[in-house]
Design a protein around this motif. Structure first.
Motif, short mmCIF file in Angstrom:
data_model
loop_
_atom_site.label_atom_id
_atom_site.label_comp_id
_atom_site.label_asym_id
_atom_site.label_seq_id
_atom_site.Cartn_x
_atom_site.Cartn_y
_atom_site.Cartn_z
N SER A 1 0.84 -1.20 0.00
CA SER A 1 0.00 0.00 0.00
C SER A 1 0.87 1.24 0.00
O SER A 1 2.05 1.20 0.33
CB SER A 1 -0.91 0.02 1.24
OG SER A 1 -1.79 -1.08 1.25
N ARG A 2 0.23 2.36 -0.37
CA ARG A 2 0.96 3.63 -0.42
C ARG A 2 0.16 4.70 0.33
O ARG A 2 -1.06 4.79 0.18
CB ARG A 2 1.18 4.06 -1.86
CG ARG A 2 1.93 5.37 -2.01
CD ARG A 2 2.20 5.66 -3.46
NE ARG A 2 2.96 4.58 -4.08
CZ ARG A 2 3.31 4.57 -5.36
NH1 ARG A 2 2.96 5.57 -6.13
NH2 ARG A 2 4.00 3.56 -5.84
N HIS B 1 0.10 8.83 0.93
CA HIS B 1 0.63 10.13 0.51
C HIS B 1 0.20 11.15 1.56
O HIS B 1 -0.97 11.47 1.68
CB HIS B 1 0.07 10.51 -0.86
CG HIS B 1 0.76 11.67 -1.50
ND1 HIS B 1 1.02 11.74 -2.85
CD2 HIS B 1 1.25 12.83 -0.98
CE1 HIS B 1 1.64 12.87 -3.12
NE2 HIS B 1 1.77 13.55 -1.99
N PHE C 1 -3.71 10.53 1.62
CA PHE C 1 -4.35 9.79 0.54
C PHE C 1 -3.84 8.35 0.59
O PHE C 1 -2.62 8.12 0.66
CB PHE C 1 -4.01 10.42 -0.81
CG PHE C 1 -4.59 9.69 -1.98
CD1 PHE C 1 -5.90 9.90 -2.38
CD2 PHE C 1 -3.82 8.77 -2.69
CE1 PHE C 1 -6.43 9.23 -3.45
CE2 PHE C 1 -4.35 8.08 -3.77
CZ PHE C 1 -5.66 8.31 -4.16
N ASP D 1 -3.66 4.55 -1.09
CA ASP D 1 -3.79 3.63 -2.22
C ASP D 1 -3.52 2.24 -1.65
O ASP D 1 -2.38 1.83 -1.48
CB ASP D 1 -2.78 4.00 -3.30
CG ASP D 1 -2.94 3.18 -4.57
OD1 ASP D 1 -3.73 2.21 -4.55
OD2 ASP D 1 -2.28 3.50 -5.57
N THR E 1 -8.46 -0.24 -2.27
CA THR E 1 -9.18 0.92 -2.77
C THR E 1 -8.31 2.17 -2.70
O THR E 1 -7.18 2.13 -2.21
CB THR E 1 -10.48 1.14 -1.96
OG1 THR E 1 -11.23 2.19 -2.53
CG2 THR E 1 -10.16 1.47 -0.51
N LYS E 2 -8.86 3.30 -3.15
CA LYS E 2 -8.16 4.58 -3.08
C LYS E 2 -9.09 5.60 -2.45
O LYS E 2 -10.21 5.80 -2.93
CB LYS E 2 -7.73 5.05 -4.47
CG LYS E 2 -6.73 4.14 -5.16
CD LYS E 2 -6.35 4.67 -6.53
CE LYS E 2 -5.35 3.74 -7.21
NZ LYS E 2 -4.95 4.24 -8.56
N ASP F 1 -9.24 9.36 0.38
CA ASP F 1 -8.57 10.46 1.05
C ASP F 1 -9.25 10.70 2.39
O ASP F 1 -10.48 10.68 2.48
CB ASP F 1 -8.66 11.72 0.18
CG ASP F 1 -7.92 12.91 0.78
OD1 ASP F 1 -6.78 13.14 0.38
OD2 ASP F 1 -8.50 13.61 1.63
N GLU G 1 -11.80 5.17 -5.59
CA GLU G 1 -12.05 3.86 -6.19
C GLU G 1 -12.42 2.86 -5.11
O GLU G 1 -11.97 2.99 -3.96
CB GLU G 1 -10.80 3.35 -6.93
CG GLU G 1 -10.39 4.18 -8.12
CD GLU G 1 -9.14 3.61 -8.79
OE1 GLU G 1 -8.73 2.48 -8.42
OE2 GLU G 1 -8.58 4.29 -9.67
N SER H 1 -11.40 13.10 -7.94
CA SER H 1 -10.09 13.39 -8.51
C SER H 1 -9.68 14.83 -8.25
O SER H 1 -8.50 15.14 -8.06
CB SER H 1 -10.09 13.11 -10.02
OG SER H 1 -11.03 13.94 -10.68
N SER I 1 -8.55 15.21 -4.60
CA SER I 1 -7.22 14.65 -4.32
C SER I 1 -6.15 15.22 -5.24
O SER I 1 -5.05 14.67 -5.33
CB SER I 1 -7.25 13.13 -4.46
OG SER I 1 -7.61 12.75 -5.77
N THR J 1 -2.30 15.71 -4.52
CA THR J 1 -1.27 14.68 -4.62
C THR J 1 -0.43 14.83 -5.88
O THR J 1 0.63 14.20 -6.00
CB THR J 1 -1.90 13.27 -4.59
OG1 THR J 1 -2.78 13.12 -5.72
CG2 THR J 1 -2.70 13.06 -3.31
#
Length: 327
Positions: free
Chosen positions: A132-133, A135, A161, A163, A186-187, A189, A203, A241, A244, A247
């Protein structure tokens, strides 16, 4: 699946370099914009997706039963009280030893469950062990608390955020004080601002469980849930979008009240903008601005609304309606 055999060595090398530059370190808005420009090339984008896929595949091993067994065993060994500690130690020695133990416990906790933070002028991208990431936005802090059956992130301040790498056996939970956000892959924020929490989904699906009150909320893509301090949660449709866009080093405003746009600009700029005329607050702003580029924002706003700007001794930029200008 991307056919990585068609990618050149140069592209693979550039993709790996970008991945390393964005991982576990502070990043500037310019770096993010340069990255997005580089990734506009389809071949570069494919190379970067290959590197991401490799990282995520490596991260999945973190949930392997044997790896988890070894991790749990290591944790148990580190939690044991040292054998040399007995109640017969003199008072001074006990105090000293307890102090040493406290330091050891804190050091162990920090090593196992690391924390990451950003200053008021920087962002940071964190690559987690599961692929996972995270931000981190400016002025934010998180602590990563991964165990055998759960992946938990504590957002203590600011905005992040996420991911999330898919793992149906280990839910990904973000604890933001007033709410817990649960996801699998999922994605989304999460923004924690004083006593208010805001969750925006790009997402997948997330479930938000308020810590106060009853019930839970399930969000679909392009939905935003706000949990204020003293009123009921509200869910609205939004362009996720755009929400976020920070980012990528940009702020996108669409029919945004000027007071809100100024507040966002002020999060990233060294010099703050002050609206001196109350009648300006509700004017609607449309446009794309680079984070931290306060001068460009002020120039655009003064031209659009025929405003007057002056700069104070502390660098604050004051905006007011020009004398005699129509409201």
């Amino acid at each position: 699946m991307t056919d990585t055999r068609r990618l050149s060595t140069r592209e693979d090398g550039e993709a790996a370099t970008w991945f390393a530059r964005l991982g576990n370190r502070a990043v500037t808005p310019k770096l993010l914009r340069d990255f997005e420009a580089w990734r506009d090339n389809p071949a570069n984008d494919a190379a970067y997706l290959k590197v991401e896929a490799f990282w995520e595949a490596s991260g999945r091993h973190a949930s392997d039963p044997e790896v988890l067994r070894m991790t749990d065993a290591a944790l148990k060994r580190r939690r044991r009280t040292p054998q040399w500690f007995t109640p017969r130690i003199f008072a001074f020695g006990a105090v000293t030893t307890c102090g040493a133990l406290a330091v050891a416990v804190v050091a162990t906790f920090s090593a196992i469950f690391p924390a990451y933070s950003t200053s008021p002028t920087e962002q940071r991208v964190i690559l987690l062990q599961d692929g996972s990431r995270v931000h981190l936005n400016v002025g934010s802090k998180v602590r990563v608390v991964f165990s055998g059956d759960k992946r938990r992130i504590l957002l203590t301040r600011g905005e992040a955020f996420f991911d999330v790498a898919h793992d149906a056996n280990r839910p990904f939970i973000v604890d933001a004080g007033r709410a817990g956000v649960r996801a699998v892959g999922t994605k989304f924020d999460v923004r924690r601002d004083r006593d208010q929490v805001q969750v925006t989904l790009l997402e997948g699906v997330v479930r938000v469980d308020p810590t106060q009150g009853r019930g839970s909320w399930t969000l679909a893509p392009n939905q935003q849930l706000t949990l204020p301090a003293n009123t009921a949660p509200t869910r609205v449709a939004t362009d996720a979008s755009r929400a976020s866009s920070w980012t990528t080093g940009r702020l996108v405003f669409s029919q945004t009240p000027l007071s809100e746009a100024v507040a966002e600009i002020n999060r990233y700029g060294r010099h703050k903008v002050d609206l001196e005329s109350a009648d300006l607050s509700g004017r609607l702003v449309n446009g794309v601005f680079n984070t931290g580029d306060t001068d460009a924002f002020v120039k655009g706003i003064t031209m659009l609304f025929d405003l007057q700007s002056t700069t104070g001794s502390d660098g604050t930029i004051h905006l007011r309606t020009k004398p005699g200008a129509a409201a």
